[in-house]
Write a protein that holds these residues in place. Structure first.
Motif, PDB file in Angstrom:
ATOM      1  N   ILE A  44       0.863  -1.175   0.000  1.00  0.00           N
ATOM      2  CA  ILE A  44       0.000   0.000   0.000  1.00  0.00           C
ATOM      3  C   ILE A  44       0.902   1.228   0.000  1.00  0.00           C
ATOM      4  O   ILE A  44       1.549   1.529   1.009  1.00  0.00           O
ATOM      5  CB  ILE A  44      -0.934   0.009   1.218  1.00  0.00           C
ATOM      6  N   PRO A  45       0.975   1.948  -1.116  1.00  0.00           N
ATOM      7  CA  PRO A  45       1.867   3.109  -1.185  1.00  0.00           C
ATOM      8  C   PRO A  45       1.223   4.346  -0.573  1.00  0.00           C
ATOM      9  O   PRO A  45       0.018   4.385  -0.323  1.00  0.00           O
ATOM     10  CB  PRO A  45       2.070   3.282  -2.693  1.00  0.00           C
ATOM     11  N   GLY A  46       2.031   5.368  -0.384  1.00  0.00           N
ATOM     12  CA  GLY A  46       1.517   6.618   0.161  1.00  0.00           C
ATOM     13  C   GLY A  46       0.695   7.414  -0.828  1.00  0.00           C
ATOM     14  O   GLY A  46      -0.041   8.332  -0.452  1.00  0.00           O
ATOM     15  N   HIS A  47       0.828   7.090  -2.110  1.00  0.00           N
ATOM     16  CA  HIS A  47       0.051   7.740  -3.169  1.00  0.00           C
ATOM     17  C   HIS A  47      -0.283   6.681  -4.211  1.00  0.00           C
ATOM     18  O   HIS A  47       0.573   5.893  -4.604  1.00  0.00           O
ATOM     19  CB  HIS A  47       0.840   8.869  -3.829  1.00  0.00           C
ATOM     20  N   GLY A  48      -1.510   6.670  -4.685  1.00  0.00           N
ATOM     21  CA  GLY A  48      -1.905   5.739  -5.727  1.00  0.00           C
ATOM     22  C   GLY A  48      -2.413   4.409  -5.186  1.00  0.00           C
ATOM     23  O   GLY A  48      -2.401   4.144  -3.978  1.00  0.00           O
ATOM     24  N   LYS A  49      -2.861   3.562  -6.099  1.00  0.00           N
ATOM     25  CA  LYS A  49      -3.503   2.306  -5.739  1.00  0.00           C
ATOM     26  C   LYS A  49      -2.500   1.276  -5.232  1.00  0.00           C
ATOM     27  O   LYS A  49      -1.349   1.256  -5.633  1.00  0.00           O
ATOM     28  CB  LYS A  49      -4.242   1.737  -6.950  1.00  0.00           C
ATOM     29  N   HIS A  50      -2.988   0.391  -4.359  1.00  0.00           N
ATOM     30  CA  HIS A  50      -2.156  -0.709  -3.870  1.00  0.00           C
ATOM     31  C   HIS A  50      -1.947  -1.731  -4.984  1.00  0.00           C
ATOM     32  O   HIS A  50      -2.704  -1.782  -5.959  1.00  0.00           O
ATOM     33  CB  HIS A  50      -2.782  -1.355  -2.631  1.00  0.00           C
ATOM     34  N   ASP A  51      -0.912  -2.532  -4.826  1.00  0.00           N
ATOM     35  CA  ASP A  51      -0.583  -3.517  -5.856  1.00  0.00           C
ATOM     36  C   ASP A  51       0.351  -4.546  -5.239  1.00  0.00           C
ATOM     37  O   ASP A  51       0.770  -4.420  -4.083  1.00  0.00           O
ATOM     38  CB  ASP A  51       0.067  -2.834  -7.061  1.00  0.00           C
ATOM     39  N   GLY A  52       0.724  -5.519  -6.046  1.00  0.00           N
ATOM     40  CA  GLY A  52       1.673  -6.537  -5.616  1.00  0.00           C
ATOM     41  C   GLY A  52       3.088  -6.157  -5.998  1.00  0.00           C
ATOM     42  O   GLY A  52       3.456  -4.981  -6.046  1.00  0.00           O
ATOM     43  N   GLN A  53       3.892  -7.160  -6.313  1.00  0.00           N
ATOM     44  CA  GLN A  53       5.315  -6.942  -6.620  1.00  0.00           C
ATOM     45  C   GLN A  53       5.526  -6.028  -7.823  1.00  0.00           C
ATOM     46  O   GLN A  53       6.573  -5.381  -7.936  1.00  0.00           O
ATOM     47  CB  GLN A  53       5.987  -8.294  -6.875  1.00  0.00           C
ATOM     48  N   LYS A  54       4.554  -5.923  -8.711  1.00  0.00           N
ATOM     49  CA  LYS A  54       4.708  -5.084  -9.900  1.00  0.00           C
ATOM     50  C   LYS A  54       4.946  -3.626  -9.522  1.00  0.00           C
ATOM     51  O   LYS A  54       5.659  -2.901 -10.223  1.00  0.00           O
ATOM     52  CB  LYS A  54       3.450  -5.193 -10.760  1.00  0.00           C
ATOM     53  N   LEU A  55       4.366  -3.193  -8.406  1.00  0.00           N
ATOM     54  CA  LEU A  55       4.599  -1.827  -7.945  1.00  0.00           C
ATOM     55  C   LEU A  55       6.078  -1.605  -7.640  1.00  0.00           C
ATOM     56  O   LEU A  55       6.646  -0.556  -7.970  1.00  0.00           O
ATOM     57  CB  LEU A  55       3.751  -1.556  -6.698  1.00  0.00           C
TER      58      LEU A  55
END
Length: 334
Positions: free
Chosen positions: A255-266
């Motif tokens: 879960i980043p501080g900005h933008g949508k959550h994601d898996g390893q691709k983030l």
């Protein structure tokens, strides 16, 4: 009175942002002493559920504005059997109050801990609301966050947010964490295990990631995102190393501080971005190019054209990223 009507009243009554900043910064006002003049309430933002324990409020906008009331980063919260742990509190007392309202749509358990991931004000100015609601709430951060606030960061961020929101955060008081995390701590909160990670200078020197062990979920703050944002306090090489360390964690969701959550691709996307910017800037610098000559070269790189060009802030901020990359590259040469 409507929110817009209140905002017009603030502007007529005070005119200059500086007056409002001084008013909010000089007198701490909490539960028993309400501010007479304050910014409008922030509209509720729906809760995004990531796992059984982990939630966040997704900010749709990449920058603060009068329209979003300064809500442009993702506050999160973890529901444990003992109570709620909040990860970042937003950029104003009004945003903090909105977070508290939204937590109540998920659980009646009290907020018992707050963790601020770093010292940029959109992640901690909402602390005011949590202390106002519960003066005994524990607020944690890296020591550098406390030092930055003590040395004027609070006034800077209140001024920044006031200017960019048309004074919507009026009434916010810079409220510092009081408890220190260094990284490496394991916090047992009821049925939930939190591991705290600090990887050195990444987005800042103070970045903390919070791993929720049972849910294989990590709140990563601003260490990675699909957004071209502030890199002036950070490090490209530190970010690349941190991505490797984050990737090694037994986590499935970030879960980043900005933008949508994601898996390893983030992680892989942001690592690739940092590698392209830093390494290619170094190559072109060695060829004698200046920063303004390097930017268009970078924009021709496949990852930049195919992926990063879609990120908020790409056109307006990439040049600043190149300048920071040149500075870091020069520093590492000597």
């Amino acid at each position: 009175m409507s929110s817009m009507g209140r905002r017009d009243l603030f502007k007529r009554a005070f005119g200059l942002t500086a007056g409002l900043v001084g008013m909010s910064a000089l007198k701490p006002l909490y539960a028993s002493d309400e501010m007479i003049i304050r910014g409008p309430d922030v509209p509720d933002v729906p809760v995004t559920k990531v796992s059984d324990r982990c939630y966040y409020l997704l900010a749709q906008d990449p920058e603060p504005s009068p329209q979003n009331f300064g809500f442009f980063s993702n506050p999160g919260f973890i529901v444990t059997s003992e109570g709620v742990v909040v990860i970042d509190t937003g950029g104003s007392v009004q945003i903090g109050e909105m977070i508290l309202r939204q937590i109540k749509t998920v659980t009646d358990k009290p907020v018992i801990k707050v963790i601020n991931t770093h010292f940029h004000g959109d992640h901690w100015l909402g602390n005011h609301a949590f202390v106002k609601a519960n003066p005994d709430v524990e607020i944690y951060s890296h020591q550098e966050v406390i030092d930055q606030i003590k040395n004027g960061s609070g006034e800077f961020w209140i001024g920044f947010m006031q200017r960019n929101t048309d004074n919507a955060i009026s009434g916010t008081v810079a409220t510092s964490p009081t408890k220190v995390l260094k990284g490496g701590e394991v916090m047992k909160v009821g049925d939930t295990t939190l591991k705290i990670h600090h990887f050195g200078r990444v987005h800042t020197v103070a970045d903390l990631a919070v791993e929720v062990v049972e849910d294989q979920t990590v709140y990563s703050g601003d260490m990675m995102m699909r957004r071209i944002a502030n890199m002036a306090d950070g490090s490209y090489l530190g970010s690349i190393d941190a991505m490797d360390q984050l990737a090694a964690l037994p986590a499935k969701q970030f879960i980043p501080g900005h933008g949508k959550h994601d898996g390893q691709k983030l992680i892989t996307d942001f690592k690739t971005f940092c590698e392209v910017v830093y390494n290619k800037t170094g190559e072109y610098y060695d060829e004698g190019m200046s920063d303004f000559e390097i930017k268009p070269k970078l924009m021709e790189e496949p990852f930049m054209k195919d992926t990063a060009s879609q990120w908020p802030g790409y056109e307006s901020t990439l040049g600043k990223y190149v300048v920071v990359a040149v500075q870091e590259y020069e520093k590492n040469m000597f």
